[in-house]
Motif scaffolding. Structure first.
Motif, short mmCIF file in Angstrom:
data_model
loop_
_atom_site.label_atom_id
_atom_site.label_comp_id
_atom_site.label_asym_id
_atom_site.label_seq_id
_atom_site.Cartn_x
_atom_site.Cartn_y
_atom_site.Cartn_z
N PRO A 131 13.39 4.76 -16.38
CA PRO A 131 12.15 4.65 -15.60
C PRO A 131 11.55 3.25 -15.62
O PRO A 131 11.04 2.77 -14.59
CB PRO A 131 11.22 5.67 -16.27
N ALA A 132 11.60 2.60 -16.79
CA ALA A 132 11.05 1.25 -16.87
C ALA A 132 11.85 0.28 -15.99
O ALA A 132 11.27 -0.55 -15.27
CB ALA A 132 11.05 0.77 -18.32
N LEU A 133 13.17 0.40 -16.03
CA LEU A 133 14.00 -0.47 -15.20
C LEU A 133 13.80 -0.17 -13.72
O LEU A 133 13.78 -1.09 -12.89
CB LEU A 133 15.47 -0.30 -15.58
N THR A 134 13.64 1.10 -13.38
CA THR A 134 13.37 1.46 -11.98
C THR A 134 12.06 0.86 -11.50
O THR A 134 11.96 0.37 -10.37
CB THR A 134 13.32 2.99 -11.84
N LEU B 17 10.29 -5.81 -7.86
CA LEU B 17 11.05 -6.92 -7.29
C LEU B 17 11.33 -6.70 -5.81
O LEU B 17 11.21 -7.63 -4.99
CB LEU B 17 12.37 -7.10 -8.05
N VAL B 18 11.70 -5.47 -5.44
CA VAL B 18 11.98 -5.18 -4.03
C VAL B 18 10.72 -5.32 -3.19
O VAL B 18 10.73 -5.92 -2.11
CB VAL B 18 12.57 -3.76 -3.89
N ARG B 19 9.60 -4.79 -3.70
CA ARG B 19 8.35 -4.90 -2.96
C ARG B 19 7.91 -6.35 -2.80
O ARG B 19 7.43 -6.77 -1.75
CB ARG B 19 7.27 -4.09 -3.66
N ALA B 20 8.08 -7.15 -3.88
CA ALA B 20 7.73 -8.57 -3.79
C ALA B 20 8.61 -9.29 -2.78
O ALA B 20 8.13 -10.11 -1.98
CB ALA B 20 7.86 -9.21 -5.17
N LEU C 2 19.46 1.60 -5.61
CA LEU C 2 20.07 0.37 -6.10
C LEU C 2 20.60 0.53 -7.52
O LEU C 2 21.70 0.08 -7.85
CB LEU C 2 19.07 -0.79 -6.04
N ILE C 3 19.83 1.20 -8.37
CA ILE C 3 20.27 1.40 -9.75
C ILE C 3 21.45 2.37 -9.81
O ILE C 3 22.38 2.20 -10.62
CB ILE C 3 19.10 1.90 -10.61
N ASP C 4 21.43 3.37 -8.94
CA ASP C 4 22.55 4.33 -8.91
C ASP C 4 23.85 3.68 -8.48
O ASP C 4 24.94 4.20 -8.78
CB ASP C 4 22.22 5.49 -7.97
N GLN C 5 23.77 2.57 -7.75
CA GLN C 5 24.98 1.87 -7.33
C GLN C 5 25.63 1.10 -8.47
O GLN C 5 26.76 0.62 -8.32
CB GLN C 5 24.66 0.91 -6.17
N ARG D 43 0.78 -1.23 0.00
CA ARG D 43 0.00 0.00 0.00
C ARG D 43 0.82 1.29 0.00
O ARG D 43 0.26 2.36 -0.21
CB ARG D 43 -0.92 0.01 1.23
N TRP D 44 2.12 1.23 0.21
CA TRP D 44 2.91 2.46 0.34
C TRP D 44 4.18 2.35 -0.49
O TRP D 44 5.25 2.00 0.02
CB TRP D 44 3.22 2.72 1.82
N PRO D 45 4.10 2.65 -1.80
CA PRO D 45 5.25 2.44 -2.69
C PRO D 45 6.39 3.45 -2.59
O PRO D 45 7.51 3.12 -3.02
CB PRO D 45 4.62 2.50 -4.09
N PRO D 46 6.20 4.71 -2.08
CA PRO D 46 7.30 5.69 -2.14
C PRO D 46 8.65 5.21 -1.61
O PRO D 46 9.67 5.41 -2.28
CB PRO D 46 6.76 6.88 -1.34
N PRO D 47 8.73 4.59 -0.43
CA PRO D 47 10.07 4.17 0.03
C PRO D 47 10.72 3.14 -0.88
O PRO D 47 11.94 3.14 -1.05
CB PRO D 47 9.80 3.59 1.43
#
Length: 206
Positions: free
Chosen positions: A129-132, A138-141, A69-72, A57-61
């Motif tokens: 954006p698509a990869l993000t 994946l992180v939420r799952a 993760l992508i920036d790394q 229910r709370w996707p922002p974080p």
């Protein structure tokens, strides 16, 4: 529409586990709730429940986690380099024309270098954006199913603790041998004292 239904289904699943845990605690029986309390397990269950609901229910974080993760990785720089190569190819005819006119003397001014565009290119604005979004899902799952596993473990531990305490409470308490011996000795001492206090005639009759 499908995403909304999936979110509702996942929320209903985690809410059902929470309700099952609450029914097992039986909060309307305060004495039983207090006697069977396990603070560490209950606290872990609440935390896992909150994290699982937040994953749905709370996707922002999770969006920020995906960006970090992508920036790394080297992906943003790679995409920016691809955009730069595309700009160079797009500007190549104009550069060739400027060089040609300069060499032929058709213009007296030196060729002006093409301005560098700092704005993200087509590849970056399309792929990143698509990869993000994919990484965020994946992180939420991962977080959601991890919280479900934690909830299931808490429920199993709670059931095990409840059954153990029920069995212990049902087993009759046996008096240790030392206490039984002490009680028997006390009875014999009382009997001897009673016999000593009796008159001799009564003692002979006894």
């Amino acid at each position: 529409m499908e995403a909304t239904l999936l979110g509702k289904a996942l929320t209903a699943l985690i809410a059902a586990i929470g309700l099952l845990y609450l029914l097992f605690l039986r909060p309307w029986r305060l004495r039983r709730l207090w006697d069977r309390r396990v603070p560490a397990v209950d606290a872990l269950f609440i935390v896992a429940l909150a994290i699982g609901l937040a994953a749905v229910r709370w996707p922002p974080p999770f969006e920020r986690i995906a960006v970090v993760l992508i920036d790394q990785t080297d992906l943003p720089e790679t995409l920016a380099d691809v955009d730069l190569r595309i700009r160079e190819i797009e500007q190549l005819p104009e550069r060739i024309w400027n060089d040609l006119t300069t060499r032929l003397g058709w213009t007296g001014e030196a060729a002006v270098p093409m301005p560098v565009d700092d704005e993200p290119g087509l590849v970056t604005t399309t792929v990143l954006p698509a990869l993000t979004a994919v990484v965020e899902v994946l992180v939420r799952a991962f977080v959601y199913w991890g919280s479900l596993i934690a909830l299931a473990l808490c429920l199993v531990v709670r059931l095990a603790v409840g059954l153990t305490r029920s069995v212990v409470a049902a087993v009759p308490k046996r008096t240790p041998p030392d206490r039984m011996l002490e009680g028997r000795i006390s009875e014999l001492e009382e009997t001897i004292l009673t016999l000593r206090t009796l008159p001799p005639a009564t003692r002979r009759e006894t």
